[in-house]
Scaffold this motif. Structure first.
Motif, PDB file in Angstrom:
ATOM      1  N   ALA A 134       0.827  -1.202   0.000  1.00 52.11           N
ATOM      2  CA  ALA A 134       0.000   0.000   0.000  1.00 52.11           C
ATOM      3  C   ALA A 134       0.865   1.258   0.000  1.00 52.11           C
ATOM      4  O   ALA A 134       1.995   1.254   0.505  1.00 52.11           O
ATOM      5  N   LYS A 135       0.326   2.336  -0.544  1.00 46.22           N
ATOM      6  CA  LYS A 135       1.043   3.604  -0.525  1.00 46.22           C
ATOM      7  C   LYS A 135       1.179   4.088   0.922  1.00 46.22           C
ATOM      8  O   LYS A 135       0.241   3.942   1.711  1.00 46.22           O
ATOM      9  N   PRO A 136       2.328   4.664   1.290  1.00 41.60           N
ATOM     10  CA  PRO A 136       2.553   5.075   2.686  1.00 41.60           C
ATOM     11  C   PRO A 136       1.491   6.037   3.214  1.00 41.60           C
ATOM     12  O   PRO A 136       1.224   6.058   4.411  1.00 41.60           O
ATOM     13  N   GLU A 137       0.868   6.831   2.330  1.00 44.26           N
ATOM     14  CA  GLU A 137      -0.113   7.810   2.808  1.00 44.26           C
ATOM     15  C   GLU A 137      -1.487   7.190   3.052  1.00 44.26           C
ATOM     16  O   GLU A 137      -2.372   7.849   3.614  1.00 44.26           O
ATOM     17  N   THR A 138      -1.688   5.927   2.663  1.00 48.65           N
ATOM     18  CA  THR A 138      -3.005   5.306   2.810  1.00 48.65           C
ATOM     19  C   THR A 138      -3.212   4.692   4.184  1.00 48.65           C
ATOM     20  O   THR A 138      -4.246   4.910   4.832  1.00 48.65           O
ATOM     21  N   LEU A 139      -2.263   3.919   4.664  1.00 52.16           N
ATOM     22  CA  LEU A 139      -2.457   3.154   5.888  1.00 52.16           C
ATOM     23  C   LEU A 139      -2.612   3.998   7.154  1.00 52.16           C
ATOM     24  O   LEU A 139      -3.275   3.546   8.096  1.00 52.16           O
ATOM     25  N   PRO A 140      -2.029   5.209   7.242  1.00 51.20           N
ATOM     26  CA  PRO A 140      -2.290   6.024   8.440  1.00 51.20           C
ATOM     27  C   PRO A 140      -3.771   6.286   8.695  1.00 51.20           C
ATOM     28  O   PRO A 140      -4.154   6.650   9.811  1.00 51.20           O
ATOM     29  N   LEU A 141      -4.614   6.089   7.691  1.00 51.98           N
ATOM     30  CA  LEU A 141      -6.056   6.219   7.894  1.00 51.98           C
ATOM     31  C   LEU A 141      -6.556   5.316   9.010  1.00 51.98           C
ATOM     32  O   LEU A 141      -7.535   5.636   9.697  1.00 51.98           O
ATOM     33  N   ILE A 142      -5.890   4.174   9.183  1.00 44.73           N
ATOM     34  CA  ILE A 142      -6.378   3.212  10.173  1.00 44.73           C
ATOM     35  C   ILE A 142      -5.454   3.109  11.388  1.00 44.73           C
ATOM     36  O   ILE A 142      -5.524   2.122  12.129  1.00 44.73           O
ATOM     37  N   ASN A 143      -4.604   4.096  11.607  1.00 46.95           N
ATOM     38  CA  ASN A 143      -3.730   4.052  12.791  1.00 46.95           C
ATOM     39  C   ASN A 143      -4.525   3.899  14.074  1.00 46.95           C
ATOM     40  O   ASN A 143      -4.146   3.156  14.984  1.00 46.95           O
ATOM     41  N   PRO A 182       9.077   0.112   2.649  1.00 43.86           N
ATOM     42  CA  PRO A 182       9.298  -0.192   4.059  1.00 43.86           C
ATOM     43  C   PRO A 182       8.158   0.359   4.918  1.00 43.86           C
ATOM     44  O   PRO A 182       7.651   1.453   4.662  1.00 43.86           O
ATOM     45  N   LEU A 183       7.738  -0.405   5.923  1.00 40.34           N
ATOM     46  CA  LEU A 183       6.721   0.093   6.838  1.00 40.34           C
ATOM     47  C   LEU A 183       7.319   1.181   7.709  1.00 40.34           C
ATOM     48  O   LEU A 183       8.441   1.040   8.215  1.00 40.34           O
ATOM     49  N   ASN A 184       6.583   2.273   7.894  1.00 43.11           N
ATOM     50  CA  ASN A 184       7.103   3.306   8.785  1.00 43.11           C
ATOM     51  C   ASN A 184       7.023   2.813  10.233  1.00 43.11           C
ATOM     52  O   ASN A 184       6.253   1.916  10.569  1.00 43.11           O
ATOM     53  N   GLU A 185       7.827   3.417  11.078  1.00 39.10           N
ATOM     54  CA  GLU A 185       7.959   2.938  12.453  1.00 39.10           C
ATOM     55  C   GLU A 185       6.645   3.027  13.220  1.00 39.10           C
ATOM     56  O   GLU A 185       6.327   2.163  14.039  1.00 39.10           O
ATOM     57  N   ALA A 186       5.862   4.076  12.957  1.00 39.78           N
ATOM     58  CA  ALA A 186       4.592   4.232  13.663  1.00 39.78           C
ATOM     59  C   ALA A 186       3.659   3.062  13.378  1.00 39.78           C
ATOM     60  O   ALA A 186       2.941   2.592  14.272  1.00 39.78           O
ATOM     61  N   ARG A 190       2.877  -0.915  15.911  1.00 39.79           N
ATOM     62  CA  ARG A 190       1.529  -1.331  16.306  1.00 39.79           C
ATOM     63  C   ARG A 190       1.337  -2.843  16.194  1.00 39.79           C
ATOM     64  O   ARG A 190       0.235  -3.340  16.418  1.00 39.79           O
ATOM     65  N   PHE A 191       2.400  -3.571  15.838  1.00 45.31           N
ATOM     66  CA  PHE A 191       2.293  -5.015  15.628  1.00 45.31           C
ATOM     67  C   PHE A 191       3.307  -5.787  16.465  1.00 45.31           C
ATOM     68  O   PHE A 191       4.395  -5.294  16.762  1.00 45.31           O
ATOM     69  N   VAL A 192       2.928  -7.007  16.811  1.00 45.94           N
ATOM     70  CA  VAL A 192       3.863  -8.021  17.265  1.00 45.94           C
ATOM     71  C   VAL A 192       4.267  -8.814  16.018  1.00 45.94           C
ATOM     72  O   VAL A 192       3.400  -9.256  15.259  1.00 45.94           O
ATOM     73  N   VAL A 193       5.564  -8.980  15.772  1.00 47.27           N
ATOM     74  CA  VAL A 193       6.045  -9.584  14.525  1.00 47.27           C
ATOM     75  C   VAL A 193       6.393 -11.053  14.739  1.00 47.27           C
ATOM     76  O   VAL A 193       7.096 -11.416  15.685  1.00 47.27           O
TER      77      VAL A 193
END
Length: 291
Positions: A134-143, A182-186, A190-193
């Motif tokens: 996904a584009k980096p600007e999309t996923l912050p919608l669901i932070n 790359p996934l941003n740190e924020a 939010r995940f356990v890997v």
């Protein structure tokens, strides 16, 4: 562990996980489910989800991440809504969209919920596949969905949605592939890997028996050896990870129940590879094993 009502047999095994034998865990997994190469993967994923944490499954393509997510959904007796990420993923793909509908003869605007809003409203699992596509600007919608708040303001309806009890998130990531970022740190924080390796040996043999039409033990053993050789070649940098995909191997096993194994491997594995060098390498391995 108080966010979910775990089935009693799973809760009992978790409480005594250090003293339990591997077969006691795999007996819980339905036929065709993901049997991990290490029971700790299963224990840790169940533990994290039961505590309301998000789980990120990381591993090579075809290693069984989606099957693992489906197995977790079954173990928790939880339905699962899915998001398949791509560069085209947008708010509507995640949350839903407005459309025209009719109430009698009157035309109205209705909101059709997406996978995120559905899973929150029903209190089920949400699976986000290839999250780094996904584009980096999309996923912050669901932070806010992914942290302790478990809420989101729907931009299409202005409704504030609070996830019901039972909501949980499992995501999957393939690192280093074309089109990924790359996934941003924020987001990552939010995940356990949980790192998912390739299945090999007896566990792969059992998966082939459970998931494909192939039932000839000798041929299955040859496919297990082929998979081991492919995985070793990937680790040595001789092949791309696509060549060792367990998903592709299972396709080859399925086909080989009706057509010659070498042709099944050609269609399912070899012809998917981009480079002549890699195709020749796998072709030679196949010829050596299958004659």
């Amino acid at each position: 562990m108080n966010n979910y009502q775990l089935p009693e047999e799973i809760r009992h095994l978790l409480e005594q996980s250090n003293s339990r034998q591997p077969e006691e865990f795999t007996d819980l997994i339905r036929e065709g489910g993901y049997i991990p190469p290490d029971n700790e993967l299963l224990i840790d994923a169940i533990t994290a989800l039961s505590m309301g944490k998000n789980v990120l499954l990381k591993g090579p393509t075809g290693a069984g991440k989606t099957r693992f997510a489906e197995t977790l959904s079954n173990l928790f007796n939880q339905p699962m809504f899915s998001v398949n990420c791509s560069v085209d993923l947008d708010a509507e793909s995640l949350l839903g969209f407005k459309t025209l509908a009719y109430q009698g003869e009157k035309q109205v605007i209705e909101f059709v919920p997406g996978p995120v809003t559905n899973s929150m409203n029903y209190g089920t699992f949400l699976y986000i596949d290839e999250i780094n596509m996904a584009k980096p600007e999309t996923l912050p919608l669901i932070n806010g969905v992914l942290d302790y708040r478990r809420t989101i303001t729907n931009p299409f309806t202005e409704e504030i949605i609070q996830a019901r009890e039972g909501f949980g998130v499992v995501a999957a990531i393939n690192e280093g592939y074309v089109g990924t970022v790359p996934l941003n740190e924020a987001l990552k924080n939010r995940f356990v890997v949980i790192d998912i390796p390739y299945l090999q040996g007896d566990q792969l043999k059992q998966l082939i028996k459970d998931s494909t039409a192939l039932d000839d033990d000798r041929t299955i053993d040859l496919f297990v050896r082929l998979s081991g050789d492919l995985i070793q070649a990937v680790s040595q940098g001789k092949l791309s990870e696509d060549a060792a995909s367990i998903r592709a191997l299972l396709d080859a096993c399925d086909l080989s129940s009706l057509i010659p194994a070498k042709r099944a491997i050609l269609r399912s594995i070899i012809d998917k590879l981009d480079e002549d060098r890699e195709r020749d390498f796998v072709r030679n391995l196949t010829e050596t094993l299958f004659g």
